[in-house]
Design a protein around this motif. Structure first.
Motif, mmCIF file in Angstrom:
data_model
loop_
_atom_site.group_PDB
_atom_site.id
_atom_site.type_symbol
_atom_site.label_atom_id
_atom_site.label_comp_id
_atom_site.label_asym_id
_atom_site.label_seq_id
_atom_site.Cartn_x
_atom_site.Cartn_y
_atom_site.Cartn_z
ATOM 1 N N MET A 76 3.254 -7.659 3.370
ATOM 2 C CA MET A 76 2.675 -6.818 4.408
ATOM 3 C C MET A 76 3.662 -5.778 4.938
ATOM 4 O O MET A 76 3.271 -4.665 5.318
ATOM 5 N N LYS A 77 4.949 -6.098 4.945
ATOM 6 C CA LYS A 77 5.939 -5.098 5.379
ATOM 7 C C LYS A 77 5.883 -3.867 4.486
ATOM 8 O O LYS A 77 5.955 -2.732 4.964
ATOM 9 N N LEU A 78 5.779 -4.074 3.181
ATOM 10 C CA LEU A 78 5.699 -2.953 2.253
ATOM 11 C C LEU A 78 4.397 -2.179 2.442
ATOM 12 O O LEU A 78 4.381 -0.945 2.360
ATOM 13 N N ILE A 79 3.310 -2.896 2.674
ATOM 14 C CA ILE A 79 2.026 -2.234 2.909
ATOM 15 C C ILE A 79 2.115 -1.351 4.147
ATOM 16 O O ILE A 79 1.635 -0.206 4.155
ATOM 17 N N LYS A 80 2.728 -1.860 5.197
ATOM 18 C CA LYS A 80 2.880 -1.080 6.427
ATOM 19 C C LYS A 80 3.768 0.142 6.211
ATOM 20 O O LYS A 80 3.554 1.183 6.837
ATOM 21 N N GLU A 81 4.739 0.035 5.321
ATOM 22 C CA GLU A 81 5.626 1.171 5.043
ATOM 23 C C GLU A 81 4.918 2.269 4.259
ATOM 24 O O GLU A 81 5.095 3.458 4.523
#
Length: 350
Positions: A311-316
């Motif tokens: 999810m961190k990558l998705i948010k980025e």
């Protein structure tokens, strides 16, 4: 790359079970307590809470969530509380029931096969058999027509090597094989399906990189160009944008409205899930929000299945793709306890 915020000192599962029981009892339900407990526990911790709840009260935690909560909040909490393999098996079953409505409903099966570990895929297949007294392969065969059936069967039946092992010569050779298949419009060629279904993810990413180096365009963009050429109504849309700037999600929606090119759409989905899963799930979230109404099932699926993964990558990547943050889009399209729960899973609350 998880956004889950687990306390340094996690209470025993019996204590969490007691707190949930207290949240359900009495006048009204304490929804904030439910969010506070469950949204800050890992998958394994949540299963221990379910077991403790059953042991202490001789009641099913899932059943009590179903009776005490309502609406989108209830659906999201149930999906989050289920064992991940059980959850995905149930989503796959529902997707196959809707498969005749279009390739979009098969997304979840591609995600399980191409954006999850081989061990998770094996667990989903096992859970599917236990829940529905048949294999996922049997249901795909029964309801999905060729050539999509051929691709999906190979994907779900595969067990990929999960370590980083690369063969650069094989990457170049197989990049050429993919290129020739696309030129010949043979996307379901046995060798293409074999490559996409069996190679480890590191090897496939190397193959896609070699494709770009050797043939000058990312493989998913070549698939889109082929689809536009095959459907003349898409040509003005295609040539009015640079592919690097094109909103792929928007283009896929237009492709779906034409009603053709299901195999191309499915194969692009496969490649994107392997090549850049965070971009795929950003598209799922955005598509669930834009337009008339909200597709809560898709929004739940993307956030809940990826909160402990990437999810961190998705948010980025989300604001790069859509000029807006994921949190702002969720806030703009949800409300109340449901909104709080999703934002907590994305690491934006508590």
């Amino acid at each position: 790359m998880s956004t889950l915020k687990v306390p340094d000192l996690v209470p025993p599962p019996e204590q969490d079970a007691k707190r949930l029981k207290e949240a359900f009892d009495g006048l009204g339900t304490d929804e904030k307590a439910v969010t506070w407990v469950l949204s800050q526990r890992t998958a394994s911790q949540r299963q221990l809470i379910r077991q403790a709840y059953q042991r202490l009260y001789n009641e099913s935690l899932i059943d009590n969530i179903t009776s005490e909560l309502s609406g989108d909040f209830k659906d999201a909490v149930i999906m989050w509380t289920l064992d991940p393999a059980e959850r995905d098996a149930k989503m796959a079953k529902e997707a196959l029931k809707k498969s005749k409505s279009g390739v979009k409903h098969l997304q979840v099966i591609v995600e399980i096969s191409c954006a999850s570990s081989p061990y998770h895929l094996a667990a989903v297949r096992q859970a599917y058999c236990a829940l529905f007294d048949c294999s996922i392969e049997e249901d795909i065969t029964a309801v999905v027509s060729m050539p999509l059936r051929k691709v999906l069967l190979r994907l779900v039946s595969s067990f990929r090597y999960d370590k980083e092992l690369l063969d650069i010569e094989a990457a170049a050779s197989e990049a050429n094989q993919l290129h020739e298949a696309i030129k010949a419009k043979q996307l379901d060629h046995d060798q293409v399906v074999h490559i996409l279904a069996t190679r480890n993810f590191f090897q496939l990413k190397a193959t896609f990189e070699r494709y770009e180096q050797m043939h000058g365009s990312p493989i998913d963009e070549v698939l889109l160009l082929q689809l536009a050429v095959n459907n003349s109504s898409l040509l003005p849309l295609f040539f009015s944008h640079s592919l690097k700037q094109l909103d792929i999600c928007f283009l896929l929606q237009d492709i779906s409205s034409v009603g053709k090119g299901d195999l191309v759409s499915l194969m692009k989905m496969v490649i994107l899930c392997i090549r850049c899963p965070e971009r795929h799930f950003a598209e799922v979230i955005r598509t669930s929000i834009v337009g008339f109404g909200t597709d809560e099932a898709a929004l739940n699926r993307a956030i809940i299945t990826r909160a402990e993964v990437d999810m961190k990558l998705i948010k980025e990547v989300y604001p790069i793709m859509y000029k807006n943050t994921l949190e702002d889009d969720v806030i703009g399209d949800t409300s109340g306890d449901y909104q709080d729960f999703l934002l907590t899973l994305t690491g934006s609350k508590f």
